[in-house]
Design a protein around this motif. Structure first.
Motif, PDB file in Angstrom:
ATOM      1  N   ASN A 155      46.165  32.121  43.557  1.00  0.00           N
ATOM      2  CA  ASN A 155      46.977  33.597  43.266  1.00  0.00           C
ATOM      3  C   ASN A 155      46.206  34.208  42.328  1.00  0.00           C
ATOM      4  O   ASN A 155      45.532  33.593  41.412  1.00  0.00           O
ATOM      5  N   PHE A 156      46.204  35.507  42.142  1.00  0.00           N
ATOM      6  CA  PHE A 156      45.589  36.311  41.140  1.00  0.00           C
ATOM      7  C   PHE A 156      46.436  37.521  40.782  1.00  0.00           C
ATOM      8  O   PHE A 156      47.190  38.002  41.674  1.00  0.00           O
ATOM      9  N   ASN A 157      46.396  37.888  39.708  1.00  0.00           N
ATOM     10  CA  ASN A 157      46.945  39.058  39.205  1.00  0.00           C
ATOM     11  C   ASN A 157      46.059  40.168  38.189  1.00  0.00           C
ATOM     12  O   ASN A 157      45.562  39.280  37.141  1.00  0.00           O
ATOM     13  N   ASN A 158      45.850  41.165  38.737  1.00  0.00           N
ATOM     14  CA  ASN A 158      44.864  41.968  37.972  1.00  0.00           C
ATOM     15  C   ASN A 158      45.589  43.348  37.477  1.00  0.00           C
ATOM     16  O   ASN A 158      46.323  44.025  38.014  1.00  0.00           O
ATOM     17  N   LYS A 159      45.630  43.474  35.933  1.00  0.00           N
ATOM     18  CA  LYS A 159      46.038  44.731  35.188  1.00  0.00           C
ATOM     19  C   LYS A 159      45.058  45.215  34.515  1.00  0.00           C
ATOM     20  O   LYS A 159      44.423  44.610  33.653  1.00  0.00           O
ATOM     21  N   TRP A 160      45.212  46.656  34.487  1.00  0.00           N
ATOM     22  CA  TRP A 160      44.265  47.442  33.762  1.00  0.00           C
ATOM     23  C   TRP A 160      44.892  48.566  33.133  1.00  0.00           C
ATOM     24  O   TRP A 160      46.098  48.751  33.007  1.00  0.00           O
ATOM     25  N   GLU A 161      43.944  49.064  31.998  1.00  0.00           N
ATOM     26  CA  GLU A 161      44.675  50.299  31.334  1.00  0.00           C
ATOM     27  C   GLU A 161      44.932  51.324  32.077  1.00  0.00           C
ATOM     28  O   GLU A 161      44.329  52.477  32.350  1.00  0.00           O
ATOM     29  N   SER A 162      46.223  51.499  32.728  1.00  0.00           N
ATOM     30  CA  SER A 162      46.688  52.403  33.568  1.00  0.00           C
ATOM     31  C   SER A 162      47.584  53.608  33.190  1.00  0.00           C
ATOM     32  O   SER A 162      47.664  54.804  33.489  1.00  0.00           O
TER      33      SER A 162
END
Length: 818
Positions: free
Chosen positions: A776-783
């Motif tokens: 499983n993966f979770n990607n969070k960026w400066e949105s």
């Protein structure tokens, strides 16, 4: 030189010979007409300024019967080709001027130059109220969908990027990647010229371009044979206004934003025209920080023994972009133009990274850990040069265009990684790695296009293009032993790639009363050689492919219009993906290139309906063979997981898109763009059969509120349901954006304040359970970012921008890293 080109084109010589013979036949047919002579002259106003776009009529002197008509060019010039011998009269009309006439012209065996015709302003007509028909916001043509920006609600106070987001079927992701009708690999052009920019640079340039500069946006989902066959996503061509007068104008744009890091951008556009010379240029700059996190949890099973990896990765980067364009057009005479265009970018990235991995051989008990600190500095620059020659061979519409292009790309990546391996039963070893990756790409291209009307409703086009590409990537891995850096030959690789593509095409356009048809055929011969020098391995390819295209447009009364199109396209691998390099996260996870990657081929068809020039509905189907897709692979023994681009058997996409603008009230307008599509994959992957598909719903709604004549507000929202892409199941999060805009000084000065992702909800989450993989993966960026921007337009609003033309590097430039 001609012999070299002829030898290069040998594999498709029969196709080229056929096209050349057809071109000569059509040209000779036109020349076998009765011997003609010309009647030419010029039109000006009372200040001796040339009047372009004036209507000129050639009349018989005895009864004023119309013989021919023409429109004056940029120099106020007109010309008629005639064969009969009798007396004629010239009549000229232009908006805001009284009608003008010449003296009676007695034609003889030789050509005639008519004395200057001077039109006098009509003060009465200038004071009249002139009512003109406004173009619909959306127009359907045989081969494209046209968004008429000029005169619409979005024509003032927005940027080109704002307008593009509102175009039917167009969407942008978090990295400013543009897709159209759910397909990526979209080529964005400005006035028929590719931008040669990275996604970030292109977005910055479009933010600096004001909507008041745009006349139309062309959305070409299935391009004709005239265009390169590369790119399944189609073409977006932004056409700027072609105004009338001489002079100087420009714009300046400044912006700043802040989320977790600061962001700055600025741009300027300048244009000057005097006499037969037009000079133009632009520069855009951005300095943006970004914070990104990626969590990866995976299970590796070997003979019943399960190992869990919990990995947290973080990146803090700053990207500095500099893009420029400069050019000159010289109008040698009324029907011949030569131009020079130079553009490029100079960018660098400074990225700090940290990766921490906890390894569990037993539940809730950490057996070992890895901590990796990295510093990655990247630099890349590209300079492209274009020389263009264009001439109208006669007044019937015969046109010849020749382009020569050269592009040079230089890139360099220098990465240092400190890896700490902690085993709780032993000491902590440290590995220091340096990854130095210089890259060079050289592209040469030449092309010729010829067009000839065969009748008032039938047009013939043909052309040829050749390109030569050489890439040189020298990946050098080394490890620190004591105080000495030692080369790591197992992970180093010197890769040289050479490619030659030769193409020829033929295209026909036929127009009936309410129907227009376009059909064409393009042939491309590709010869390539990928050489891994380090391991002495070469991959050679030599193939010829044909790319047919056909499009149809049918008007069904005033408010209804149908369209249909089909094309076959190709996507060749990016140059970097062919290089078998390794990009490390840590010793257990990495990404690797694939020199055996093959091009993918797409057959795409579409049926569309347009109602009242606004609401559009599109039903499309595409099937891609050898589809290039990122595949994750796992070695259970070494416990390594890596990503590699591979070819899968097939990808099919069924989609239905509807664009529905709605005027709720005088002060509230809504643009709704909704799409339902099903994406399916079938392939044998890693010894298992993959057959995956899922129906996805996506909606983008944009609300425009008019508070006063100079103050407005915006509120937009986006949502996409879960998606199955290859072996991955992906879940996207919805988001909401808002903004205010204020204009001053007759809308020449515009101020905008906005916030992206109000609730900070944007992220990508996904998983896969395929073959021996389970993660499983979770990607969070400066949105979540607050942005403030200011733009100002100055100078004359009636200066002609640079000439629209296409260059010969469209498909090649899109395959470079930028």
């Amino acid at each position: 030189m001609l012999q070299t080109v002829a030898n290069t084109l040998f594999p498709i010589k029969n196709l080229v010979r056929t096209i050349i013979c057809l071109s000569i036949t059509f040209s000779l047919a036109g020349n076998l007409q009765a011997q003609t002579k010309s009647i030419s002259g010029k039109v000006s106003d009372e200040q001796n300024k040339a009047l372009d776009f004036a209507n000129v009529a050639l009349l018989k002197a005895k009864d004023s019967a119309l013989v021919k008509s023409a429109i004056t060019d940029a120099f106020g010039a007109y010309s008629f080709e005639i064969s009969q011998t009798e007396d004629f009269l010239i009549a000229v009309q232009a908006v805001g001027y009284k009608k003008g006439f010449s003296q009676v012209i007695s034609s003889g065996p030789s050509s005639i130059s008519v004395p200057l015709i001077v039109l006098i302003r009509d003060s009465k007509k200038l004071n009249e109220i002139i009512i003109t028909a406004q173009k619909p916001f959306v127009e359907r043509r045989a081969d494209k969908l046209i968004v008429n920006v000029e005169g619409s609600a979005v024509a003032v106070g927005n940027t080109a990027l704002d307008v593009l987001k509102k175009a039917p079927g167009v969407s942008l992701d978090k990295d400013d990647n543009i897709s159209m009708n759910g397909k990526n690999s979209v080529l964005v052009m400005v006035d028929g010229k590719p931008t040669y920019m990275s996604n970030a640079d292109l977005a910055n340039m479009l933010r600096g371009m004001q909507s008041s500069q745009i006349e139309t946006i062309e959305l070409i989902t299935n391009p004709s044979a005239k265009y390169d066959a590369a790119g399944q996503g189609g073409i977006i061509n932004i056409k700027t206004k072609r105004n009338k007068n001489m002079g100087f104008n420009g714009s300046v744009n400044l912006g700043s934003g802040y989320g977790k890091t600061s962001k700055y951008n600025g741009s300027s556009n300048l244009n000057f025209r005097k006499g037969k010379v037009n000079v133009f240029g632009s520069y855009n700059y951005s300095n943006n920080g970004n914070v990104n996190s990626f969590e990866l949890d995976r299970k590796v099973s070997d003979k019943g023994f399960v190992t869990n990896f919990n990995q947290d990765n973080g990146w803090n980067s700053r990207r500095n972009n500099n893009g420029y364009k400069a050019g000159i057009d010289v109008f040698l005479k009324k029907n011949t133009t030569i131009g020079l265009l130079i553009n490029g970018y100079n960018n660098w990235v400074d990225e700090k990274s940290n990766s921490g991995t906890m390894i569990f051989n037993q539940p809730a008990k950490v057996d070992s850990a890895i901590n990796v600190n990295g510093r990655n500095k990247q630099y890349y620059a590209n300079n492209a040069f274009n020389i263009n020659f264009k001439t109208n061979l006669d007044t019937s519409g015969k046109e010849l265009s020749i382009d020569a292009d050269y592009s040079k790309y230089n890139g360099k990546m220098n990465e240092f990684r400190d890896s700490y391996y902690l085993n709780f039963n032993n000491s902590t070893p440290v590995e220091y790695i340096n990854n130095l990756a210089p890259a060079k790409i050289e592209i040469k291209s030449a092309k010729l296009d010829y067009a000839q009307p065969l009748s008032k409703s039938l047009k013939f086009e043909t052309g040829w293009k050749s390109s030569w590409v050489t890439t040189d990537n020298d990946l050098r891995f080394s490890t620190l032993n004591g105080t000495v850096w030692s080369p790591d030959k197992n992970r180093s690789n010197h890769f040289i790639y050479k490619e030659n593509i030769n193409a020829a095409y033929i295209n026909l356009n036929k127009t009936f009363k309410n129907t227009s048809i376009q059909m064409g055929l393009r042939g491309e011969h590709t010869n390539s050689n990928g050489n891994s020098v380090t391991i002495n391995r070469e991959v050679k390819r030599d193939y010829i492919e044909l790319f047919p295209s056909v499009s149809l447009s049918q008007k069904l009364g005033k408010d209804h219009q149908l369209g249909a199109s089909y094309s076959r396209r190709i996507d060749r691998p990016n140059y970097a993906n062919l290089n078998p390099f390794i990009f490390l996260l840590d010793k257990y996870t990495f990404q690797q290139g694939n020199p055996l990657l093959n091009p993918q081929f797409t057959n795409s068809s579409q049926v569309s309906y347009t109602y009242k020039g606004s609401t559009t509905a599109t039903l499309s189907y595409s099937k891609t063979t050898n589809v290039m897709t990122q595949i994750t692979e796992q070695n259970d023994i070494t416990r390594e997981t890596f990503v590699m681009e591979r070819n899968l058997d097939n990808q099919t996409i069924y989609s239905f898109n509807i664009y529905a603008p709605l005027k709720v009230s005088k002060w509230w307008n809504v643009n709704n763009n909704a799409q339902v599509f099903n994406m399916g994959f079938t392939a044998d992957v890693l010894g298992d059969r993959l057959k995956a598909s899922q129906t996805v719903f996506q909606i983008n709604t944009d609300n425009q509120f008019t508070i006063t004549k100079t103050l407005g507000a915006e509120l937009s929202a986006w949502y996409m349901s879960p998606l199955q892409y290859g072996i991955f199941k992906i879940r996207n999060s919805p988001f909401l954006n808002a903004g205010l805009k204020k204009s001053f000084d007759n809308k020449k000065l515009n101020l905008k304040l906005g916030i992206n992702d109000i609730f900070n909800s944007m992220r990508n989450r996904g998983s896969t359970k395929f073959s021996n993989m389970d993660f499983n993966f979770n990607n969070k960026w400066e949105s979540q970012v607050v942005n403030l921007s200011i733009s100002y337009r100055f100078g004359s609003n009636d200066v002609k921008p640079e000439r629209r033309r296409s260059t010969g590097l469209e498909s090649e430039a899109n395959r470079m890293k930028n």
